[in-house]
Write an enzyme that holds these catalytic residues in place. Structure first.
Site, PDB file in Angstrom:
ATOM      1  N   ASN A 204      34.453  46.179  41.124  1.00 49.89           N
ATOM      2  CA  ASN A 204      33.984  46.297  42.511  1.00 49.89           C
ATOM      3  C   ASN A 204      32.961  47.411  42.639  1.00 49.89           C
ATOM      4  O   ASN A 204      33.061  48.455  41.990  1.00 49.89           O
ATOM      5  CB  ASN A 204      35.160  46.496  43.486  1.00 49.89           C
TER       6      ASN A 204
ATOM      7  N   GLU B 254      31.237  49.527  45.599  1.00 51.08           N
ATOM      8  CA  GLU B 254      31.192  49.863  47.019  1.00 51.08           C
ATOM      9  C   GLU B 254      29.839  50.469  47.366  1.00 51.08           C
ATOM     10  O   GLU B 254      29.067  50.826  46.469  1.00 51.08           O
ATOM     11  CB  GLU B 254      32.363  50.800  47.358  1.00 51.08           C
TER      12      GLU B 254
ATOM     13  N   CYS C 189      33.162  42.704  45.711  1.00 54.32           N
ATOM     14  CA  CYS C 189      34.409  42.689  44.951  1.00 54.32           C
ATOM     15  C   CYS C 189      34.139  42.475  43.459  1.00 54.32           C
ATOM     16  O   CYS C 189      33.114  41.891  43.066  1.00 54.32           O
ATOM     17  CB  CYS C 189      35.294  41.545  45.423  1.00 54.32           C
TER      18      CYS C 189
ATOM     19  N   GLU D 143      35.654  40.388  41.410  1.00 56.94           N
ATOM     20  CA  GLU D 143      35.642  38.970  41.004  1.00 56.94           C
ATOM     21  C   GLU D 143      34.269  38.358  41.206  1.00 56.94           C
ATOM     22  O   GLU D 143      33.747  37.643  40.346  1.00 56.94           O
ATOM     23  CB  GLU D 143      36.660  38.164  41.827  1.00 56.94           C
TER      24      GLU D 143
ATOM     25  N   CYS E 123      40.822  38.413  47.165  1.00 65.10           N
ATOM     26  CA  CYS E 123      40.641  38.199  48.602  1.00 65.10           C
ATOM     27  C   CYS E 123      40.169  36.770  48.869  1.00 65.10           C
ATOM     28  O   CYS E 123      39.791  36.026  47.949  1.00 65.10           O
ATOM     29  CB  CYS E 123      39.647  39.210  49.174  1.00 65.10           C
TER      30      CYS E 123
ATOM     31  N   CYS F 108      36.629  35.808  47.634  1.00 60.88           N
ATOM     32  CA  CYS F 108      36.571  35.606  46.169  1.00 60.88           C
ATOM     33  C   CYS F 108      37.223  34.280  45.790  1.00 60.88           C
ATOM     34  O   CYS F 108      36.772  33.601  44.866  1.00 60.88           O
ATOM     35  CB  CYS F 108      37.221  36.772  45.444  1.00 60.88           C
TER      36      CYS F 108
HETATM   37  N1  THU Z   1      38.310  44.268  46.184  1.00 55.10           N
HETATM   38  C1  THU Z   1      37.992  43.555  45.078  1.00 55.10           C
HETATM   39  O1  THU Z   1      37.248  44.021  44.206  1.00 55.10           O
HETATM   40  N2  THU Z   1      38.509  42.319  44.954  1.00 55.10           N
HETATM   41  C2  THU Z   1      39.300  41.709  45.869  1.00 55.10           C
HETATM   42  O2  THU Z   1      39.621  40.530  45.724  1.00 55.10           O
HETATM   43  C3  THU Z   1      39.804  42.456  47.022  1.00 55.10           C
HETATM   44  C4  THU Z   1      39.185  43.789  47.231  1.00 55.10           C
HETATM   45  C5  THU Z   1      37.717  45.593  46.343  1.00 55.10           C
HETATM   46  C6  THU Z   1      36.740  45.712  47.497  1.00 55.10           C
HETATM   47  C7  THU Z   1      36.794  47.192  47.784  1.00 55.10           C
HETATM   48  O3  THU Z   1      35.899  47.845  46.912  1.00 55.10           O
HETATM   49  C8  THU Z   1      38.203  47.584  47.410  1.00 55.10           C
HETATM   50  O4  THU Z   1      38.723  46.544  46.606  1.00 55.10           O
HETATM   51  C9  THU Z   1      39.126  47.810  48.603  1.00 55.10           C
HETATM   52  O5  THU Z   1      39.123  46.722  49.432  1.00 55.10           O
END
Ligand code: THU
Length: 157
Positions: free
Chosen positions: A62, A64, A73, A75, A112, A115
């Site tokens: 991920n 940010e 994310c 994935e 999520c 994804c």
């Molecule tokens: N995140 C992912 O990388 N994958 C997911 O399926 C759910 C959330 C990340 C996004 C963000 O950087 C952190 O997790 C908190 O939500």
């Protein structure tokens, strides 16, 4: 009216040692991928590893961003990179996990909804089921296709 019920089959492992070699190795790549996470806001470091039809593995983490919605994310980072670099290869499997405070999260790092929808398109492009391996310290869960994590999947117009 007909009352209906959906059931989902999945495998659950108590530890990585119990898993079959191919799944374990992909999950290990996902664990390693968490090192590439940039998560100064959530401190939730997600790693994903995508297995392609020729055995290539593409990892992602991920990312940010200070302009909040601009991040992505793990994935989708991995899947989009895989499709961009190897557009003619099919996605066979994805492993996902996350670390927080330097330790693998206890519960599996469930993907999520966004994804899952992207995974649905990867599966449609592949034309064969995409295996989903979701790891946490307390247990590892394996689904044999995207439909199992996303019933009534939107598969395009
Ligand atoms: N995140 C992912 O990388 N994958 C997911 O399926 C759910 C959330 C990340 C996004 C963000 O950087 C952190 O997790 C908190 O939500």
């Amino acid at each position: 009216m007909a009352q209906k019920r959906l059931t989902i089959d999945y495998q659950e492992y108590a530890s990585m040692a119990e898993m079959e070699e191919a799944d374990r190795s992909l999950l290990e790549r996902a664990v390693k991928a968490t090192e590439g996470s940039y998560a100064p806001y959530s401190h939730y470091h997600v790693g994903a590893a995508v297995l392609l039809s020729d055995g290539t593995v593409v990892a992602g983490a991920n990312q940010e961003n200070s302009a909040f919605p601009s991040g992505l994310c793990a994935e989708r980072t991995a899947l989009f990179a895989a499709h961009a670099q190897y557009p003619h290869l099919a996605v066979r499997a994805i492993a996902i996990t996350a670390c927080s405070n330097g330790r693998m999260v206890s519960e599996p790092a469930w993907p999520c909804g966004a994804c899952r929808q992207v995974l649905a398109d990867s599966q449609r492009r592949a034309g064969t089921p995409v295996r989903i391996i979701v790891g946490g310290l307390s247990r590892i869960v394996v689904f044999s296709c995207v439909d199992d994590v996303m019933p009534f999947i939107f598969n395009g117009l």
